[in-house]
Enzyme design. Structure first.
Site, PDB file in Angstrom:
ATOM      1  NE  ARG A  40      49.796  38.416  47.864  1.00  0.00           N
ATOM      2  CZ  ARG A  40      49.748  39.509  47.212  1.00  0.00           C
ATOM      3  NH1 ARG A  40      50.268  40.744  47.683  1.00  0.00           N
ATOM      4  NH2 ARG A  40      49.087  39.754  46.124  1.00  0.00           N
ATOM      5  CE  LYS A 195      41.884  47.830  41.876  1.00  0.00           C
ATOM      6  NZ  LYS A 195      42.774  46.749  42.087  1.00  0.00           N
ATOM      7  N   GLY A 333      44.381  40.659  41.980  1.00  0.00           N
ATOM      8  CA  GLY A 333      43.919  40.267  43.251  1.00  0.00           C
ATOM      9  C   GLY A 333      42.668  39.344  43.362  1.00  0.00           C
ATOM     10  N   GLY A 356      48.072  45.551  40.918  1.00  0.00           N
ATOM     11  CA  GLY A 356      48.428  46.989  40.301  1.00  0.00           C
ATOM     12  C   GLY A 356      49.897  46.939  39.586  1.00  0.00           C
TER      13      GLY A 356
HETATM   14  P1  ADP Z   1      41.470  42.411  39.907  1.00  0.00           P
HETATM   15  O1  ADP Z   1      41.583  42.715  41.412  1.00  0.00           O
HETATM   16  O2  ADP Z   1      41.438  41.077  39.463  1.00  0.00           O
HETATM   17  O3  ADP Z   1      42.355  43.202  39.066  1.00  0.00           O
HETATM   18  P2  ADP Z   1      39.358  44.381  39.606  1.00  0.00           P
HETATM   19  O4  ADP Z   1      39.778  44.889  41.032  1.00  0.00           O
HETATM   20  O5  ADP Z   1      39.640  45.283  38.491  1.00  0.00           O
HETATM   21  O6  ADP Z   1      39.836  42.932  39.300  1.00  0.00           O
HETATM   22  O7  ADP Z   1      37.804  44.071  39.828  1.00  0.00           O
HETATM   23  C1  ADP Z   1      37.175  43.018  40.631  1.00  0.00           C
HETATM   24  C2  ADP Z   1      35.983  43.420  40.990  1.00  0.00           C
HETATM   25  O8  ADP Z   1      35.117  43.733  39.671  1.00  0.00           O
HETATM   26  C3  ADP Z   1      35.042  42.544  41.856  1.00  0.00           C
HETATM   27  O9  ADP Z   1      34.688  43.107  42.989  1.00  0.00           O
HETATM   28  C4  ADP Z   1      33.863  42.077  41.000  1.00  0.00           C
HETATM   29  O10 ADP Z   1      32.746  41.896  41.828  1.00  0.00           O
HETATM   30  C5  ADP Z   1      33.800  43.349  40.108  1.00  0.00           C
HETATM   31  N1  ADP Z   1      32.928  43.096  38.920  1.00  0.00           N
HETATM   32  C6  ADP Z   1      33.146  42.184  37.877  1.00  0.00           C
HETATM   33  N2  ADP Z   1      32.054  42.236  37.053  1.00  0.00           N
HETATM   34  C7  ADP Z   1      31.104  42.937  37.553  1.00  0.00           C
HETATM   35  C8  ADP Z   1      29.794  43.447  37.196  1.00  0.00           C
HETATM   36  N3  ADP Z   1      29.182  43.076  35.887  1.00  0.00           N
HETATM   37  N4  ADP Z   1      29.135  44.268  38.041  1.00  0.00           N
HETATM   38  C9  ADP Z   1      29.705  44.577  39.055  1.00  0.00           C
HETATM   39  N5  ADP Z   1      31.098  44.342  39.708  1.00  0.00           N
HETATM   40  C10 ADP Z   1      31.878  43.295  38.794  1.00  0.00           C
HETATM   41 MG    MG Z   2      41.028  43.802  42.570  1.00  0.00          MG
END
Ligand code: ADP
Ligand code: MG
Length: 375
Positions: A40, A195, A333, A356
């Site tokens: 980064r 999210k 992230g 985001g």
């Molecule tokens: P990103 O940062 O890649 O956009 P998010 O922040 O939306 O992704 O989601 C990441 C979170 O989702 C992680 O903490 C992961 O553990 C959680 N997660 C994914 N699948 C599950 C699940 N089946 N049950 C609980 N948490 C989950």
């Molecule tokens: Mg995230």
């Protein structure tokens, strides 16, 4: 999209250029940057070096972390170690002692100011704060795509006060994510993570644009529930209304899962005392099948609760995406954290630094930080 690129700025020699960078990395207990986040910082070098070569005086501004006490000093030290830039560090970003230091800068010199979020005015987009920052420079460059979904003083406020441009990394994000917004077909969207609200906005926006969607991660639990399957104690969003989306035949969901008992179960077998924590092997195979012949794949969000060891689904999907011959765009992230170490970078068309910001740009095609440049 016509963005004012810093490459096209007139005469930079001797100019004071304020560059908003994204140095929001986590610092390990030993005061050293975590390796997977150092990229980064390194990605911002192109803009910094370009300005330095032109003989500009470069003033770097950024935030770091959530705790307002956090300091950017280790990042300055890191830059000095890896880049040979000789980055000076000023332990304030505002105040009477900053101005004389910046006043004494020689051409080609680079200085990093302290964490902007040590002042609450940054997040409030306080006009006086933005004015004080703007007073340091002749020009402003935004190279912090990942923060540009925020209406903060150093992103939006300052851009309105100075001739404003975007840097190399920013342009790279916009070019690639714009391509992802108008994907070559057949196109597949993979979404996961937790999210709910932002991800469902993405899903709704992309449903008409892509040919296939696979929903994994905690997001999938909502789909399984609406389809009438038992999801036990799995993470759910109680608010979201999927009644329309779930009928869409483009949308695929897991057929088997791994639960907190670490057992592989078909979605029909999950019981009320279980938690779904990853996609299962048959689902992985199903997604590999969906990927066959796909010309564009967009992926955001891990397939499972990877930080607690439920990482198999995410890793398998990452490998399958990398193997696919079409264009691939990934971000988020947690998505990047979960796939770090697999060394797939060279097989992915574009890895976004924005979490985001990537989602907001994919949904809206613009960001507050972009709008502020078009003042
Ligand atoms: P990103 O940062 O890649 O956009 P998010 O922040 O939306 O992704 O989601 C990441 C979170 O989702 C992680 O903490 C992961 O553990 C959680 N997660 C994914 N699948 C599950 C699940 N089946 N049950 C609980 N948490 C989950
Ligand atoms: Mg995230």
């Amino acid at each position: 999209m016509n963005l004012p690129h810093i490459q096209d700025a007139p005469e930079l020699k001797g100019k004071r250029v304020i560059v908003r960078v994204d140095f929001d990395v986590s610092i390990g207990g030993n005061g050293v940057l975590n390796e997977n986040e150092a990229t980064r910082v390194e990605k911002s070098l192109r803009t910094i070096q370009f300005l330095q070569d032109k003989g500009a005086r470069v003033i770097l501004i950024s935030h770091i972390g959530r705790d307002p006490k956090e300091t950017l000093r280790p990042v300055a030290e890191y830059l000095n170690k890896v880049s040979g830039l000789h980055v000076g560090f000023v332990p304030h970003c505002i105040g009477d002692d900053v101005v004389p230091i910046l006043g004494g800068m020689k051409e080609g010199r680079v200085i990093l100011l302290e964490n902007l979020r040590q002042h609450e005015e940054e997040k409030k987009n306080d006009p006086e704060f933005a004015k004080a920052l703007a007073s340091y420079g002749d020009l402003f460059v935004n190279d912090a795509f990942a923060v540009s979904h925020r209406e903060h003083a150093s992103i939006v406020g300052i851009a309105k006060l100075l001739p404003a441009y975007v840097g190399f990394q920013f342009v790279d994000e916009v070019i690639h994510l714009s391509k992802a917004r108008t994907p070559e077909h057949p196109a597949l969207l993979l979404i996961g993570g937790a999210k709910f609200e932002t991800k469902f906005d993405l899903l709704k926006e992309f449903l008409p644009k892509v040919d296939l969607v696979f929903v994994g991660g905690a997001l999938a639990n909502n789909f399984l529930k609406v389809k009438g399957f038992e999801v036990g104690k799995s993470l759910l969003d109680p608010e979201v209304d999927l009644s329309d989306v779930v009928k869409n035949l483009k949308v695929h969901v897991p057929i088997d899962v791994i639960t907190d008992k670490e057992e592989v179960k078909t979605v029909e077998q999950v019981t009320s005392d279980e938690k779904i924590l990853d996609i299962g092997p048959a689902t992985i195979e199903h997604v590999e099948g969906l990927l066959k012949g796909v010309k564009t794949v967009i992926w955001n969000g891990p397939m499972g609760n990877y930080e607690n060891g439920f990482v198999k689904g995410t890793e398998a999907i990452a490998k399958a995406v990398a193997k696919n011959k079409g264009a691939s765009f990934i971000g988020g992230g947690d998505t990047l954290a979960a796939t770090y170490g697999l060394h797939l970078e060279k097989d992915i068309t574009f890895i976004s630094t924005g979490g985001g910001a990537m989602l907001d740009f994919l949904v809206k095609g613009t960001l507050p930080g972009i709008e502020a440049l078009q003042k």
